[in-house]
Scaffold this motif. Sequence first.
Motif, PDB file in Angstrom:
ATOM      1  N   THR A  31       0.841  -1.194   0.000  1.00  0.00           N
ATOM      2  CA  THR A  31       0.000   0.000   0.000  1.00  0.00           C
ATOM      3  C   THR A  31       0.880   1.249   0.000  1.00  0.00           C
ATOM      4  O   THR A  31       0.464   2.309   0.423  1.00  0.00           O
ATOM      5  N   ASN A  48      -2.839  -3.884   5.201  1.00  0.00           N
ATOM      6  CA  ASN A  48      -3.732  -2.772   5.464  1.00  0.00           C
ATOM      7  C   ASN A  48      -4.817  -2.717   4.394  1.00  0.00           C
ATOM      8  O   ASN A  48      -4.683  -2.011   3.389  1.00  0.00           O
ATOM      9  N   GLU A  51      -6.422   0.860   3.750  1.00  0.00           N
ATOM     10  CA  GLU A  51      -5.567   1.740   2.952  1.00  0.00           C
ATOM     11  C   GLU A  51      -5.535   1.303   1.488  1.00  0.00           C
ATOM     12  O   GLU A  51      -5.516   2.138   0.583  1.00  0.00           O
TER      13      GLU A  51
END
Length: 136
Positions: A31, A48, A51
């Motif tokens: 990410t 994540n 994200e």
Amino acid sequence: MLFYDDVKKLFPETSGIHLPGLAFLVVSNSTKMGMEKGLYVPFGGEINLLESIDLGAIASLWPKNKKVPSFVPNHFPLFMVEDVYKAYIDLLENYTQNYNQEKWEIMTKFIFNSESERNQTTDVTLNDSNNGKGGE
């Protein structure tokens, strides 16, 4: 180009909306960069999902043994897998065996990011020497 249906054939257990015909421009576990029309592969030091969605991911592989976070929208497909890293390798191998640049104008980029291989990008292209035939 990698399509939703290609991923669904390999990993039929899904959560969220089914989007036949949807194309992925990138497959990545990072990410740290944009993921427009990306398939997020959450493994490694950085996981994540929120994200990745903010960065443009439109689907993700997801471990069967983990609860799906409540923030995941219903229109965001998750491909449920036993082992995310193995699923990524299987997906990459399947893609390289079944697609070549002559067939598609735009190829999906597979990006693997780890501490030892920071920002390594794999542009998947096949060697022309076998003329698209399977292994012997």
